[in-house]
Design a protein around this motif. Structure first.
Motif, mmCIF file in Angstrom:
data_model
loop_
_atom_site.group_PDB
_atom_site.id
_atom_site.type_symbol
_atom_site.label_atom_id
_atom_site.label_comp_id
_atom_site.label_asym_id
_atom_site.label_seq_id
_atom_site.Cartn_x
_atom_site.Cartn_y
_atom_site.Cartn_z
ATOM 1 N N PRO A 172 0.816 -1.217 0.000
ATOM 2 C CA PRO A 172 0.000 0.000 0.000
ATOM 3 C C PRO A 172 0.849 1.266 0.000
ATOM 4 C CG PRO A 172 -0.927 -1.578 1.521
ATOM 5 C CD PRO A 172 0.385 -2.159 1.032
ATOM 6 N N PHE A 173 2.090 1.143 0.488
ATOM 7 C CA PHE A 173 2.975 2.293 0.539
ATOM 8 C C PHE A 173 3.332 2.776 -0.867
ATOM 9 C CE2 PHE A 173 7.108 4.357 1.235
ATOM 10 C CZ PHE A 173 6.809 5.173 2.296
ATOM 11 N N LYS A 174 3.195 1.867 -1.883
ATOM 12 C CA LYS A 174 3.564 2.213 -3.253
ATOM 13 C C LYS A 174 2.757 3.403 -3.762
ATOM 14 C CE LYS A 174 5.068 -2.458 -4.352
ATOM 15 N NZ LYS A 174 4.589 -3.775 -4.781
ATOM 16 N N ALA A 175 1.511 3.516 -3.273
ATOM 17 C CA ALA A 175 0.687 4.649 -3.676
ATOM 18 C C ALA A 175 1.374 5.950 -3.287
ATOM 19 C CB ALA A 175 -0.688 4.547 -3.029
ATOM 20 N N LEU A 176 2.012 5.973 -2.099
ATOM 21 C CA LEU A 176 2.712 7.173 -1.630
ATOM 22 C C LEU A 176 3.967 7.421 -2.467
ATOM 23 C CD1 LEU A 176 2.338 6.613 2.198
ATOM 24 C CD2 LEU A 176 1.106 8.261 0.786
ATOM 25 N N THR A 177 4.672 6.322 -2.798
ATOM 26 C CA THR A 177 5.860 6.453 -3.646
ATOM 27 C C THR A 177 5.482 7.105 -4.974
ATOM 28 O OG1 THR A 177 6.750 4.455 -2.624
ATOM 29 C CG2 THR A 177 7.765 5.157 -4.691
ATOM 30 N N ASN A 215 -1.022 -3.682 -10.555
ATOM 31 C CA ASN A 215 -0.308 -4.962 -10.500
ATOM 32 C C ASN A 215 0.782 -4.997 -9.452
ATOM 33 O OD1 ASN A 215 -1.588 -6.511 -12.681
ATOM 34 N ND2 ASN A 215 -0.892 -4.783 -13.924
ATOM 35 N N SER A 216 0.928 -3.882 -8.762
ATOM 36 C CA SER A 216 1.869 -3.815 -7.652
ATOM 37 C C SER A 216 3.298 -4.181 -8.086
ATOM 38 C CB SER A 216 1.411 -4.738 -6.506
ATOM 39 O OG SER A 216 2.030 -4.379 -5.306
ATOM 40 N N CYS A 217 3.730 -3.551 -9.162
ATOM 41 C CA CYS A 217 5.033 -3.911 -9.714
ATOM 42 C C CYS A 217 6.171 -3.299 -8.902
ATOM 43 C CB CYS A 217 5.131 -3.427 -11.162
ATOM 44 S SG CYS A 217 6.785 -3.676 -11.841
ATOM 45 N N ASN A 218 7.023 -4.133 -8.370
ATOM 46 C CA ASN A 218 8.126 -3.654 -7.529
ATOM 47 C C ASN A 218 9.130 -2.829 -8.322
ATOM 48 O OD1 ASN A 218 7.026 -4.824 -5.337
ATOM 49 N ND2 ASN A 218 8.447 -6.565 -5.234
ATOM 50 N N ALA A 219 9.413 -3.271 -9.545
ATOM 51 C CA ALA A 219 10.423 -2.584 -10.344
ATOM 52 C C ALA A 219 9.991 -1.158 -10.648
ATOM 53 C CB ALA A 219 10.655 -3.354 -11.641
ATOM 54 N N PHE A 267 8.087 0.856 -8.913
ATOM 55 C CA PHE A 267 8.172 1.781 -7.770
ATOM 56 C C PHE A 267 9.597 1.969 -7.293
ATOM 57 C CE2 PHE A 267 3.762 0.587 -7.899
ATOM 58 C CZ PHE A 267 3.188 1.841 -7.893
ATOM 59 N N ALA A 268 10.438 0.938 -7.480
ATOM 60 C CA ALA A 268 11.846 1.097 -7.143
ATOM 61 C C ALA A 268 12.449 2.186 -8.023
ATOM 62 C CB ALA A 268 12.582 -0.226 -7.325
ATOM 63 N N THR A 269 12.074 2.183 -9.299
ATOM 64 C CA THR A 269 12.561 3.190 -10.225
ATOM 65 C C THR A 269 12.105 4.585 -9.813
ATOM 66 O OG1 THR A 269 12.376 1.512 -11.947
ATOM 67 C CG2 THR A 269 12.666 3.805 -12.664
ATOM 68 N N VAL A 270 10.803 4.700 -9.539
ATOM 69 C CA VAL A 270 10.242 6.005 -9.177
ATOM 70 C C VAL A 270 10.883 6.516 -7.889
ATOM 71 C CG1 VAL A 270 8.156 7.209 -8.470
ATOM 72 C CG2 VAL A 270 8.058 5.543 -10.347
ATOM 73 N N TYR A 271 11.007 5.651 -6.906
ATOM 74 C CA TYR A 271 11.593 6.030 -5.619
ATOM 75 C C TYR A 271 13.023 6.526 -5.819
ATOM 76 C CZ TYR A 271 13.749 5.475 -1.015
ATOM 77 O OH TYR A 271 14.442 5.682 0.149
ATOM 78 N N ARG A 272 13.781 5.728 -6.601
ATOM 79 C CA ARG A 272 15.183 6.071 -6.800
ATOM 80 C C ARG A 272 15.331 7.433 -7.466
ATOM 81 N NH1 ARG A 272 19.685 2.169 -9.647
ATOM 82 N NH2 ARG A 272 21.424 3.635 -9.478
ATOM 83 N N ARG A 273 14.448 7.665 -8.441
ATOM 84 C CA ARG A 273 14.507 8.963 -9.132
ATOM 85 C C ARG A 273 14.193 10.111 -8.173
ATOM 86 N NH1 ARG A 273 11.100 8.098 -14.600
ATOM 87 N NH2 ARG A 273 12.381 6.482 -15.576
#
Lengths: 419, 642
Positions: free
Chosen positions: B308-313, B360-364, B366-372
């Motif tokens: 659910p945290f991905k929405a915030l990311t 689809n809750s894709c980890n890749a 959100f990892a990309t978005v977070y890193r950016r």
């Protein structure tokens, strides 16, 4: 005579004013101590404060009567007054009524009279008469013994009533005796006896005996150049030790537990606020509750709850303490001190030996009552049941002190006539 | 000289007496206290405690009379102990023990012999009481619960202890005080103010009249009733759903921040903490260190939020302008950031843009978005602190400020935290070191109520109201202004729509597509959180926690919910089902997806919870992975030794 304005002005109005202040504030505090919100109709004579008011009014009658009598009457009739007084004390053994354990009362209907309250004045008169006699020499042992007998007779009759407190008051006559020239040795002896007594109770006879021995040896060595008498020193030390052991024996074996307790409380040896020390503890609490200015008239919680026993009689001063605080209590203490000092001052002015000696007797009696009573209420002295003059509830006490005092006022007022 | 003796003694006496008076009256102040104890009896008049209602004005907590059997030991006359014990329903030893205790306490003062008897017990005893001199019945008021759930937010009443008495002069020994929940939070309002009457006592301890004619006396002020935001029906339903599970449900009304349901499981019947069995029940629950029924998991549990945290990311990425809604990012079964172990992902279509990424809750992704969004800044320190500031505006990483007495701040790391853990500047660290944060794992943790709150903020498209349980103080009719103030997040409202669409996709075609409720447009997000425990000092992984956040309807949302089921495996399995039926229950009043309801009700996790305690090797996540090999070895050792 009292009718003439010259005579009225000759009475000492300072004493009269102090007397009225004491009796007045005494009554206010008796009112507070005996007041019960809803128990009785105000003017019912079952109310102690109403009774006391009647006693005061009758007391004023007594004052007028005393002041009306010729000043010479008291000196002339002192022996007769004394003998009548002794007889009234003796009569108690036959006709006396017992109130709270002491057979000290004659009953006249609802009125009780306590002859020991009047015997003080009678003894003061008799002693003054005897000592002012030109033939009496206080320096001679024989006359000293006679004086002691005059003092001791009423005391000895009073002790078995039993009323040791009232008997104790007769020690007050030491003051006029000393003033008239009784050897200072008596003073030292008396003081030593009291000191040894207290020390023995505090530390036990062995320490006191040992202490006396050490001090004796020290003084002996220090004064050896003056070749002191070994026997004298040995005798004094032995007497001290003997006294200490006998005090201990009497305290432990002759005194009853209640007497022992009374001493122990004051010496701080035993504190049990619930049983033995109850009176003293409650009295101290009530006084302490007063603070600087007191709880106010009729506002003392301890007084209202009647926690202090005998609060309208022997413990009346605790009411003063609670409701009028440090200021009020100090005021009352100053009234007493002022009255006694005034009597001493006037006594010294007397040109007539009889008046002076009598004055000293009055001052001594008032003083002993004041010290023993207030000392007890403040927890400084053992519990001894004697009233606070002019303050404590009771007709006999009030009248006895009033007569005692106003005879002196009358004698003093007559000073000018003696010129 | 001879003239001076009496004079000086008199003066000396005067000084001594005045000194003694000064000591007693002014210096030594203990007498005032003693005299108060001596002479004044203080009697308190306790007002009735305020009632508690739910949001629909349904009475949930009221008061009931209770009866204490009191005794004044010195007034007790010989009596038939056997008969009396039978009446009281206690054994003789107990009676004798209590009477001795009372006597030791005080022979003159009343002591409680049998506390809090019910009305029924009292009725039985009442008419017999005259036979037992020295005993009497004292009435007092206890809580009467109209519901058998909700204990976690209601709290309970208990006698004050010495530390409370020392800290707050209002309370006297024997007074009652609210503990935990609403009872503690709104103690002053519910309690009212007790009246005081002072009486003058005499030396026999008798009352002889009022003290100072009652000018110091005060009248009791009745306690105010409270209306809570809780929907009792929904709360009850939630607790039923959570039977045989551990975890929590928290439902908020996003438009106001009102708490609609606050379920912590396992819970207990609030009536257990009332009456004679109170201390027995309390002790039992207090020492249950395994299921911990007294711990409110919704307020005290800090868990990694998971997906659910991905929405915030995503929101932070949009606000920081490092991604737009159309850019597609490919996922090759995970995100490889140069470390030895890539951040894995499950099987789904690729590449995906934002909506699909969320659905689809894709980890890749959100990892990309977070890193950016971290690397946008010159240093990772600045990036992390900026990231944290955004999350703080959602009420994360700090106490939320709701009106219940317990809580945890959760944790959102800042640059200082990473500097310390990586020993900066001796060693440097980069965004990739913190990459787990992107998907709500790693250092990030929050309480379920914080999860519900950020869900509400998303539902509102950018703001929230502090969650609160108070709806109305009867007779005052306002609530603290803190709960009426809109809390704006740092994310521009326009960025919320794509995220909301993504969360809607979760229900439409994503990870929760089987949980659709006919007629309600729900937006949600599944979560699966790895977790570990210690067995024999070794770190052992347990079955994943199932988490789920959702709000509905999509437009003008009326409910935002966070569900958390310990060891429930994956997000939609328990969490999603529960969230769906809870939403339906609240919005429609009845549940049409009986299949979901049935599944949740019939599935217990007790076996799952028994695993770590069993002392035997066990598998997690549906048998795919056997953990605690050392336990297996231990088992084998035992076999060999035989």
């Amino acid at each position: 005579m009292i009718g003439s304005s010259r005579n009225v002005r000759s009475f000492d109005w300072v004493i009269i004013l102090l007397y009225l202040l004491l009796v007045g504030s005494g009554w206010i505090n008796i009112y507070s101590a005996s007041y019960d919100t809803d128990a009785l109709a105000f003017f019912s004579t079952d109310n102690l404060f109403i009774k006391q008011l009647l006693f005061i009014i009758f007391g004023i009658g007594l004052i007028i009567f005393v002041l009306f009598l010729d000043a010479k009457f008291f000196e002339r009739f002192s022996s007769i007054i004394y003998i009548v007084s002794l007889l009234s004390l003796l009569g108690l053994f036959v006709f006396g009524n017992t109130i709270s354990g002491a057979t000290s009362w004659y009953k006249f209907g609802s009125l009780g009279l306590q002859p020991s309250e009047f015997a003080k004045a009678a003894t003061a008169l008799a002693l003054a008469k005897y000592l002012s006699d030109i033939q009496t020499n206080i320096k001679s042992i024989k006359d000293q013994i006679k004086a002691f007998v005059i003092i001791a007779l009423p005391a000895l009759i009073i002790i078995p009533q039993p009323d040791p407190g009232s008997a104790l008051v007769y020690a007050a006559f030491f003051f006029p005796l000393y003033r008239e020239g009784l050897a200072a040795a008596y003073l030292i002896l008396g003081f030593s006896v009291v000191l040894l007594f207290v020390l023995t109770l505090l530390f036990g006879p062995i320490y006191v005996g040992a202490g006396a021995l050490v001090i004796g040896i020290f003084l002996f060595v220090k004064n050896r150049k003056r070749r002191p008498s070994k026997r004298l020193y040995l005798g004094i030390v032995a007497a001290c030790a003997l006294f200490a052991f006998s005090v201990n024996y009497i305290f432990e074996n002759v005194f009853e537990q209640r007497h022992r307790d009374r001493f122990n409380i004051v010496l701080g040896k035993e504190v049990d606020a619930k049983s033995i020390g109850y009176n003293t503890a409650q009295s101290e609490i009530a006084i302490g509750n007063g603070g600087w200015l007191g709880r106010g008239f009729l506002q003392g919680t301890q007084t209202k709850g009647k926690f202090v026993p005998e609060q309208h009689t022997d413990y009346i001063f605790s009411t003063v303490g609670e409701e009028w605080g440090f200021l009020g209590s100090t005021f009352v203490v100053l009234l007493f001190i002022g009255l006694i000092l005034r009597i001493i001052q006037l006594s010294e002015k007397q040109k007539n030996d009889f008046s002076r000696i009598y004055g000293y007797g009055v001052a001594g009696i008032l003083f002993v009552h004041f010290v023993v009573n207030v000392g007890m209420v403040l927890g400084l002295l053992p519990t001894v049941g004697i009233p606070l003059p002019f303050f404590s509830y009771g007709g006999s006490g009030l009248w006895g002190f009033t007569i005692l005092l106003f005879i002196f006022v009358k004698l003093d007022g007559n000073r000018i006539n003696e010129w | 000289m001879r003239k001076l003796l009496l004079l000086s003694i008199v003066l000396f006496t005067g000084v001594v007496f005045v000194g003694r008076l000064f000591y007693l009256q002014v210096y030594d102040t203990s007498a005032a206290v003693q005299s108060e104890n001596n002479a004044i009896k203080v009697v308190y008049d306790y007002p009735q405690r305020g009632h508690i209602y739910d949001r629909n004005n349904k009475l949930i907590v009221s008061n009931q009379p209770s009866y204490d059997l009191m005794a004044i030991p010195r007034e007790i006359k010989p009596f038939d102990t056997l008969e009396f014990c039978k009446l009281l329903n206690i054994d003789k030893e107990k009676l004798v023990k209590e009477l001795n205790r009372a006597r030791v306490y005080s022979p003159r003062l009343p002591s409680v012999i049998v506390p809090t008897m019910s009305k029924k017990e009292y009725a039985y005893l009442g008419e017999q009481m005259r036979k037992y001199e020295g005993f009497y019945i004292q009435k007092r008021s206890l809580r009467d619960y109209q519901i058998d759930f909700g204990a976690n937010f209601l709290g309970y009443i208990q006698e004050v202890n010495q530390s409370i008495i020392d800290a707050n002069p209002y309370y006297q020994s024997g007074d009652l005080i609210g503990r935990q929940g609403v009872e503690q939070q709104y103690e002053d309002i519910l309690r009212g103010v007790k009246g005081v009457k002072r009486f003058q006592k005499d030396r026999f301890n008798r009352i002889i009249g009022s003290y100072k004619n009652g000018i110091l006396d005060t009248m009791p002020v009745a306690g105010n009733d409270l209306q809570l935001t809780i929907d009792a029906e929904l709360q009850k339903y939630g607790e039923e759903l959570m039977t045989n599970k551990r975890g929590g449900i928290i439902a908020l009304d996003p438009s106001t921040g009102e708490i609609l349901a606050l379920v912590s499981a396992p819970n207990y019947d609030p009536a257990l903490l009332v009456g004679r069995e109170r201390s027995k029940n309390f002790t039992k629950m207090y020492y249950d260190s395994i299921s911990e029924p007294l711990v409110d998991r919704v307020l005290l549990g800090q868990y990694p939020p998971g997906s659910p945290f991905k929405a915030l990311t995503a929101l932070i990425g949009l606000q920081e302008n490092v991604i737009d809604t159309s850019e597609r990012i490919s996922c090759h079964g995970g995100y490889n950031y140069g470390g030895s172990k890539p951040l894995g992902c499950h099987h789904h279509a690729s590449p995906l843009a934002m909506e699909g990424g969320i659905a689809n809750s894709c980890n890749a992704y959100f990892a990309t978005v977070y890193r950016r969004s971290i690397e946008k800044f010159k240093t990772p320190q600045e990036g992390i602190d900026n990231w944290k500031a955004h999350l703080k505006s959602f009420g994360l990483g700090d106490f939320l400020g709701y009106d219940l007495p317990i809580g945890r701040p959760g944790f959102i790391p800042n640059s200082e935290f990473y500097n310390r853990s990586y020993q900066y500047p001796k060693y440097r660290w980069y965004a990739t070191a913190t990459i787990s944060n992107a998907i709500g794992q790693g250092e990030v943790s929050m309480t379920p109520i914080q999860m519900a709150n950020f869900t509400a903020a998303i539902a509102n498209r950018g703001h929230y109201y502090k969650p609160h349980i108070i709806k109305k103080i009867k007779g005052v009719d306002t609530i603290p202004t803190a709960y009426q103030q809109k809390q704006q997040t740092t994310i521009d409202p326009k960025y919320f729509e794509p995220v909301v669409e993504g969360m809607h996709g979760v229900y439409n075609y994503g990870t929760a597509s089987t949980l659709k409720i006919p007629g309600i447009e729900i937006c949600g997000k599944t979560g699966t959180a790895e977790n570990y425990t210690r067995i024999d000092g070794k770190r052992v992984q347990l079955t994943d926690h199932s988490t789920f956040v959702a709000f509905a309807p999509k437009d003008n949302p009326k409910i935002a919910i966070a569900v958390f089921v310990e060891n429930g495996y994956w997000g939609s399995r328990f969490g999603g089902r529960i969230a769906s039926v809870m939403i339906e229950k609240y919005l429609k009043g009845n549940v049409t997806r009986k299949d979901l309801e049935q599944w949740v009700m019939t599935h217990s996790l007790e076996d799952e919870y028994a695993k770590p305690q069993s002392g035997k090797p066990f598998s997690i996540n549906d048998g795919k992975k056997v953990v605690a090999k050392f336990l297996l070895e231990k088992e084998e050792d035992k076999v060999h030794k035989k």
